[in-house]
Design an enzyme around this catalytic site. Sequence first.
Site, short mmCIF file in Angstrom:
data_model
loop_
_atom_site.label_atom_id
_atom_site.label_comp_id
_atom_site.label_asym_id
_atom_site.label_seq_id
_atom_site.Cartn_x
_atom_site.Cartn_y
_atom_site.Cartn_z
N LYS A 30 0.77 -1.22 0.10
CA LYS A 30 -0.03 -0.15 0.15
C LYS A 30 0.75 1.35 0.01
O LYS A 30 0.61 2.09 -0.78
CB LYS A 30 -0.97 -0.10 1.24
CG LYS A 30 -1.91 1.04 1.19
CD LYS A 30 -3.17 0.63 2.03
CE LYS A 30 -2.88 0.63 3.54
NZ LYS A 30 -2.70 2.04 4.46
N SER A 31 1.87 1.20 0.78
CA SER A 31 2.77 2.59 1.13
C SER A 31 3.25 2.88 -0.21
O SER A 31 3.62 4.05 -0.77
CB SER A 31 3.83 2.39 1.93
OG SER A 31 3.06 2.15 3.47
N ARG B 180 2.78 5.92 -3.17
CA ARG B 180 3.97 6.78 -3.58
C ARG B 180 4.15 6.65 -5.20
O ARG B 180 4.64 7.78 -5.85
CB ARG B 180 5.14 6.68 -2.77
CG ARG B 180 5.14 7.00 -1.36
CD ARG B 180 5.94 6.13 -0.69
NE ARG B 180 5.95 6.78 0.72
CZ ARG B 180 5.23 6.43 1.71
NH1 ARG B 180 4.21 5.78 1.70
NH2 ARG B 180 5.37 7.09 3.12
N GLY C 34 -5.25 7.61 5.33
CA GLY C 34 -4.35 8.59 6.14
C GLY C 34 -2.99 8.71 5.55
O GLY C 34 -2.68 10.14 5.37
N ARG D 294 -9.09 11.51 12.63
CA ARG D 294 -7.41 11.08 12.89
C ARG D 294 -6.64 12.52 12.87
O ARG D 294 -7.05 13.62 12.35
CB ARG D 294 -6.78 10.13 11.82
CG ARG D 294 -7.51 9.05 11.93
CD ARG D 294 -6.99 7.96 10.90
NE ARG D 294 -5.71 7.61 11.05
CZ ARG D 294 -4.82 6.71 10.43
NH1 ARG D 294 -5.37 6.70 9.15
NH2 ARG D 294 -3.71 6.72 10.76
N SER E 34 7.32 8.60 12.30
CA SER E 34 6.10 8.53 11.65
C SER E 34 6.45 8.70 10.07
O SER E 34 7.06 9.90 9.84
CB SER E 34 4.91 9.51 11.87
OG SER E 34 4.12 9.52 10.75
N GLN F 225 4.61 8.86 7.56
CA GLN F 225 3.65 9.98 7.00
C GLN F 225 4.13 11.35 7.37
O GLN F 225 4.18 12.24 6.28
CB GLN F 225 2.29 9.61 7.56
CG GLN F 225 1.77 8.30 6.98
CD GLN F 225 0.28 7.93 7.48
OE1 GLN F 225 -0.32 8.56 8.32
NE2 GLN F 225 -0.26 7.15 6.79
N ASP G 198 1.60 -1.39 11.79
CA ASP G 198 0.58 -1.80 11.31
C ASP G 198 0.11 -3.20 11.69
O ASP G 198 -0.92 -3.46 11.55
CB ASP G 198 0.45 -1.48 9.83
CG ASP G 198 0.58 -0.09 9.49
OD1 ASP G 198 0.10 0.68 10.08
OD2 ASP G 198 0.97 0.31 8.34
N LYS H 38 -4.77 5.17 14.79
CA LYS H 38 -4.73 4.72 13.68
C LYS H 38 -6.30 4.59 13.20
O LYS H 38 -6.88 5.41 13.51
CB LYS H 38 -4.20 3.09 13.60
CG LYS H 38 -2.51 3.27 13.99
CD LYS H 38 -1.88 3.74 12.86
CE LYS H 38 -0.21 3.84 13.17
NZ LYS H 38 0.25 4.56 11.99
C1 S3P Z 1 2.50 4.74 6.27
C2 S3P Z 1 2.98 5.13 7.56
C3 S3P Z 1 2.41 4.37 8.55
C4 S3P Z 1 1.49 3.34 8.44
C5 S3P Z 1 0.66 3.48 7.55
C6 S3P Z 1 1.29 3.64 6.15
C7 S3P Z 1 3.13 5.28 4.95
O1 S3P Z 1 1.64 5.58 9.45
O2 S3P Z 1 0.84 3.00 9.64
O3 S3P Z 1 -0.38 2.58 7.13
O4 S3P Z 1 2.55 4.79 4.08
O5 S3P Z 1 3.92 6.14 5.13
P1 S3P Z 1 2.98 6.58 10.38
O6 S3P Z 1 3.78 7.06 9.43
O7 S3P Z 1 1.88 7.69 10.82
O8 S3P Z 1 3.33 5.68 11.26
#
Ligand code: S3P
Length: 441
Positions: free
Chosen positions: A26-27, A31, A99, A127, A172, A174, A320, A347
Amino acid sequence: MSLNYLAKGLSGRAAVNGEVRVPGDKSISHRAIMFGSLADGVTEVSGFLNGEDCLSTQRAFEAMGVEVETLSATALSVHGVGIDGLKQPSAALNLGNSGTSMRLMSGLLAGQSFDSVLTGDASLSNRPMRRVTDPLSTMGAEIGTTESGTAPLHVKGARRLQGISYDSPVASAQVKSSILLAGLYAEGKTVVTEPGLSRDHTERMLQGFGYEVEARPQYAALSGGGRLTAANINVPADISSAAFMLVAASISPGSDLTLHNVGMNPTRTGVVDILRLMGADIQAHNERIEGGEPVADLQVRYSGLKGIHVPEELVPLAIDEFPVLFVAASFAEGDTVVSGAEELRVKESDRIQVMADGLQAMGIDAQPQEDGMIIRGQSQKVPAEAVAIDAQHDHRIAMSFVVASLASQCDVTVQGCETVNTSFPGFFPLMSRLGAELSER
Ligand code: S3P
């Protein structure tokens, strides 16, 4: 709208066998769309996760004038518009449950010449967003939130951004990525340091697109004003989705399962380390690097797990995966203690409380703590009736309780399974094929 499944308690009778490839990471998929959109040229993406979260990102960039050709369910061509080529969307960008989309895009949009609005579903609208809007505002961004610091976000365009050196209070990816993406548009150098390791896909992929990024553990820096060049991205299978299968096989006697092409980025493999500390039998075969990311085939065989004190330094590397790790702990011998994991409370749901409530309903001794959980393994006192668990719009909670049904002595009705499609389309048919007894309610 709510999708519910009754998962029969199988008390470990279903061995989980075979070979599977879980959906794309997913991440990395998010991107690939974002950076492909900002690049010069056409980015070919394979192994893309066509789950709702990444589709939210895709639709948002399409709404800003990017052409994304869908070649198959998991292959896309992203026609980049260049670093300054995005157009003002005609309406608010609805990012659903995601998120990652909202936090990363708030940084990226702060650098555009136009205003934009970001909205989300009930879970996303609860959130915390100040963790990104505060540092972005010190760069010169102007982002309006609700009084409690949540979405909708109103991002002002045409601001002059300045690079900052940000010492983040949370590990984090994110937060780090949001600031780095604003940094692409800022004057001078943007630096993010962190109190622990967070996933580094942004740094790796920007480098893959030819952008200079200084990256080392707990440190990332770049200077604004550069350009991205299109690249081809092979998205590996998501280790966060593989985690459900790793636990399913580890708690079901007789299991022997191979998971192909799993992303093994060292900032993501905490779940494998934690399960191995618990005594799991997980072997990595065919280890290789694909598109700048380490990948392996994982073979997992049943082995009686034991409870452990989870080392705190592994927490951000498995952040996660805790919902399903709590399930592993429930069927392990002895106590498991998780601490230093207060991030779980913000989360897609409050994953400490929601998991503790569900496990307790199943008769398991699970004690929520402010920053973690204490679980007495094999403590299940079987309730007289089937248990109903509300997944609270949280995909990973829903999937965790389906995995729990494999080892549980009681039937579980999991309510609110529709968000499973955000990260793991095909989860229910796959679990049925692997031996879970599921019926839609
Ligand atoms: C993610 C970062 C994580 C993770 C999320 C995806 C990302 O969150 O929990 O599912 O793709 O950068 P945090 O960066 O807030 O820990």
